[in-house]
Write a protein that holds these residues in place. Structure first.
Motif: not given
Ligand code: FAD
Ligand code: NAD
Ligand code: NAD
Length: 503
Positions: A41, A72-73, A130, A160, A183, A306
Motif C-alpha cells: 500500500t 489487505r484490510p 523479485y 512492510g 496470515y 536490507l
C-alpha cells in the motif's frame, strides 16, 4: 512450487507454476528515475503521488509477491462474508454494500516492463516475484535475487512487515508445521481458504487486530459452513494492547456473542499431533485444544534486512528504518509504511502498522521524491471492526499503557440520554451530564454502557490519542482536537464535540 498468479484480469486468480513476472529479466531497465521496493500500500500511494506531481514519471515497483498491489484490510474481514465474491474472485462487499476488488488498479493501468524505458509519457511498471537482496545507497543501486542490478535517481523503501511466529511452532515436526499458518497476503488467504473448506475447527492464537478480526470473520463464515473458532492468548481480553482493561474485557464478551470461543489467560506450552492429522495445543492451565489447523496472529516485525549491508540505521526500540519528518533516510532514499520509524513533529518518534498510515506516508514520500519537501503533518487514522457490535476508528497514540479517559453514551430506563465517564483503569464511572448516575466502582453490571463512546489517551495531561468507539464519520473532529495542542480542563466538554447521540 505452485504459486498464485494473476491471469489477464486483475480480479481473477489462476494457479500456475509461474514464480516471477517477467520470467526473463532481460527487459528490466538498468536505470529508472523512481524505484519503489515493495509492492504494498505504501508503494501504491507513493506511485500515485509521483504520477500526479510528475505526469511523465517512469516508476518501477519491485514486489516479491506475485499479485499486483492490493489492499489487505478486507482479507481479515469482508472477504469472508460473501464467499462467492471473496473466495473466488478476490472481491468483497464494503459495509455500504458496494462491491469492490482488493486490487488498487486494473491490470491495464500498469505499463508492461519492456515498454517503460521507451515510453514518452512514462508509467508505472511492477515486476512480480523479485526480491531486492541488496541496496547500495552511495551508488544508488539495488541488486535483485536473480543478479539483476538497477540504478535509481530516487528510491522508496516500502518493504512492510512480516508475521512473527512462535518458537514452539517453529521447532515442531514437519507434520505439525503443515497445519500452522500465518496470515498476511492473498496467497495466505488462498491457503487458509483451502484449510477452512476441509476443517471443522480452527484455533487462532493472538488477541491483536488480526487475530480478533479473523476470529470474528471466520466465526461468521463458520455459522454457514460448520466451522468452529477458538481464539486463545495470554492477556485477559481482546485488543489488550489497545483498549483499557474494562473495554478489552467487554469486547471479549461481544466477540463471544458472535460465536468465537475466546480463551483469555491462555499460553501454549506444548504442541502435539493428535489422531494423525489434528493439532493438540496444551495450555499453561492444563487444558488442551484440538484443532484441524492453527493460525498464529501474534504481531509482525518490520522487514529491515536490507539495512545492514546498506548501513542504514534501525530504531532500537520501535524497529524500522530511522527517517526524518520528511521520511528521508539518506539522500534520495525515502521510507514509508510499516517499515518507517519516522519523526512526527507533533507526537514524537513513531512506527505505525496500519493501512491509512501506509497511504498517508506513502503519499508524503512520493511527494518528497518529486521534490516537494513536505513534513509529516496529516495524522493518519486506523479502524477495526469486530463482530456485529463493535466498530472503531482512532487517531494518534493509541496504547493501553497510557492513561485513558472514556466517555460513553448512556440511555437509562426513562430514555434519558446521559454520558458516563470512566477514568483509566480504576473503572470509576460517574455521570457527567445530570447526576443521574451514581459513582460506581467496577463495571460488571454496566455492560450496556460501552456501546458507544469516546476514549481519550493522555500523556502529561495532554490528549495524544482519540478512539471513537462505534462512533463513525467523526475522525476529522478528532484530528482537529489532536493538532490543537491545547490542554483541556474538561474532557466532557471535548467529548460533546462529537455529538455521539446524533448518530
Ligand atoms: P506491506 O503491505 O507489508 O507491503 C510490503 C510489500 O513489500 C510486501 O508485498 C512484501 O512482500 C514486499 N517486500 C518486502 N521486502 C521486499 C524485498 N526485499 N524485495 C521486494 N519486495 C519486498 N490496517 C488497518 O489500518 N486497517 C485494517 O483493517 C487492516 N487490516 C489488515 C488485515 C490484514 C490481513 C493484514 C495483514 C494487515 C491489515 N492492516 C490493516 C495493516 C495494513 O495492511 C498494513 O499496515 C499495510 O499493508 C502496510 O503497508 P506497507 O506498504 O507498508 O507494507
Ligand atoms: P498485534 O501486534 O496487533 O497483536 C499481536 C498479539 O499477539 C498480542 O496482542 C498478543 O496477544 C499476541 N501474542 C504475542 N505473543 C504471544 C504468545 N507468546 N502467545 C500467544 N499470543 C501471543 O498484531 P497482529 O494482530 O498479529 O496483526 C498483524 C499486523 O497486521 C499488525 O501490524 C497489525 O497492526 C496489522 N493489522 C491491522 C489491522 C487493523 O488495523 N484493523 C487489522 C489486521 C491486521
Ligand atoms: P474513507 O474513505 O474515509 O477511508 C478512510 C481510509 O481508509 C482511506 O485511506 C481509505 O483508503 C481506507 N479504507 C477504507 N476502507 C477500506 C477498505 N475496506 N480497504 C482498504 N482501505 C480502506 O472511509 P470509507 O472507505 O468510506 O469507509 C471505511 C470506513 O467506514 C472505516 O473507517 C470504517 O470504520 C467505517 N465504517 C462505517 C460504518 C457506518 O455505519 N458508518 C460501518 C462500518 C464501518
Amino acid at each position: 512450487d505452485t504459486k498464485v498468479s494473476q491471469s489477464s484480469s486483475s480480479t481473477e486468480f489462476k494457479k500456475s507454476i509461474i514464480t516471477r513476472i517477467p520470467e526473463d529479466s532481460k527487459n528490466i531497465p538498468k536505470h529508472v528515475p523512481y524505484l519503489l521496493i515493495g509492492g504494498g500500500t505504501a508503494s501504491f500511494a507513493a506511485f500515485r503521488a509521483i504520477k500526479s506531481n510528475d505526469a511523465r514519471a517512469k516508476v518501477l515497483v519491485i514486489s516479491d509477491e506475485l499479485a499486483m498491489p492490493y489492499m489487505r484490510p478486507p482479507l481479515s474481514k469482508e472477504i469472508w462474508s460473501d464467499t462467492d465474491l471473496g473466495l473466488e474472485k478476490a472481491r468483497f462487499k464494503q459495509w455500504n454494500g458496494a462491491e469492490r476488488s482488493i486490487f488498487y488498479e486494473p491490470e491495464d493501468f500498469y505499463m508492461p516492463i519492456e515498454k517503460l524505458e521507451e515510453s514518452k509519457n512514462g508509467g508505472v511498471s511492477v515486476i512480480q516475484g523479485y526480491t531486492v537482496t541488496k541496496l547500495n545507497v552511495n551508488e544508488q543501486k539495488v541488486l535483485l535475487d536473480d543478479g539483476t542490478e538497477i540504478t535509481y535517481d530516487k528510491c522508496l523503501l516500502a518493504t512492510g512487515s512480516s508475521p512473527k511466529t512462535l518458537r514452539i511452532f517453529d521447532s515442531a515436526s514437519p507434520k505439525i508445521k503443515e497445519k500452522i499458518f500465518t496470515y498476511k497476503s492473498v496467497k495466505d488467504f488462498e491457503l487458509v481458504k483451502k484449510q477452512v473448506e476441509k476443517s471443522k475447527n480452527v484455533a487462532i492464537v493472538g488477541n491483536g487486530f488480526l487475530g480478533s478480526e479473523l476470529a470474528c470473520a471466520l466465526s461468521h463464515y463458520g455459522t454457514l459452513n460448520d466451522l468452529k473458532v477458538v481464539q486463545l492468548f495470554p492477556e485477559s481480553g481482546n485488543m489488550a494492547k489497545v483498549l483499557p482493561k474494562y473495554l478489552s474485557e467487554w469486547a471479549t464478551e461481544r466477540i463471544r456473542d458472535v460465536g468465537v470461543n475466546v480463551l483469555p489467560n491462555s499460553q501454549i506450552v506444548n504442541v502435539e499431533l493428535f489422531n494423525g492429522n489434528q493439532i493438540k495445543l496444551i495450555l499453561n492451565n492444563g487444558n488442551s485444544i484440538i484443532a484441524d489447523f492453527v493460525i498464529q496472529a501474534i504481531g509482525s516485525q518490520p522487514n529491515t534486512n536490507l539495512a545492514e549491508k546498506a548501513a542504514l540505521e534501525i530504531d532500537q526500540k520501535l524497529g524500522g528504518f530511522l527517517v526524518n519528518a520528511e521520511l528521508e533516510a539518506r539522500s534520495n532514499l525515502y521510507v514509508a509504511g510499516d517499515v518507517a520509524c519516522f519523526y512526527d513533529p507533533h507526537l514524537g518518534r513513531r512506527r505505525v502498522e496500519h493501512h491509512d498510515h501506509a497511504v498517508v506516508s506513502g503519499r508524503l514520500a512520493g511527494e518528497n521524491m518529486v521534490g516537494l519537501r513536505k513534513p509529516y503533518k496529516h495524522q493518519s487514522m486506523f479502524w477495526s471492526d469486530l463482530g456485529t457490535a463493535i466498530g472503531y476508528e482512532a487517531i494518534g497514540l493509541i496504547d493501553s499503557s497510557l492513561e485513558t479517559v472514556g466517555i460513553f453514551a448512556q440511555t437509562n430506563s426513562n430514555d434519558n440520554k446521559n454520558e458516563i465517564k470512566i477514568d483509566g483503569e480504576n473503572k470509576e464511572a460517574h455521570s457527567v451530564e445530570s447526576g443521574n448516575f451514581k459513582k460506581e466502582n467496577g463495571t460488571d453490571n454496566k455492560s450496556e454502557s460501552y456501546n458507544k463512546g469516546i476514549l481519550f489517551y493522555m500523556k502529561n495531561d495532554r490528549i495524544v490519542g482519540i478512539l471513537l468507539w462505534n462512533v463513525f464519520n467523526r475522525i476529522s473532529i478528532a484530528r482537529k482536537i489532536l493538532s490543537s495542542e491545547e490542554k483541556f480542563d474538561d474532557l466532557n466538554e471535548v467529548a460533546k464535540l462529537f455529538d455521539i447521540f446524533e448518530q
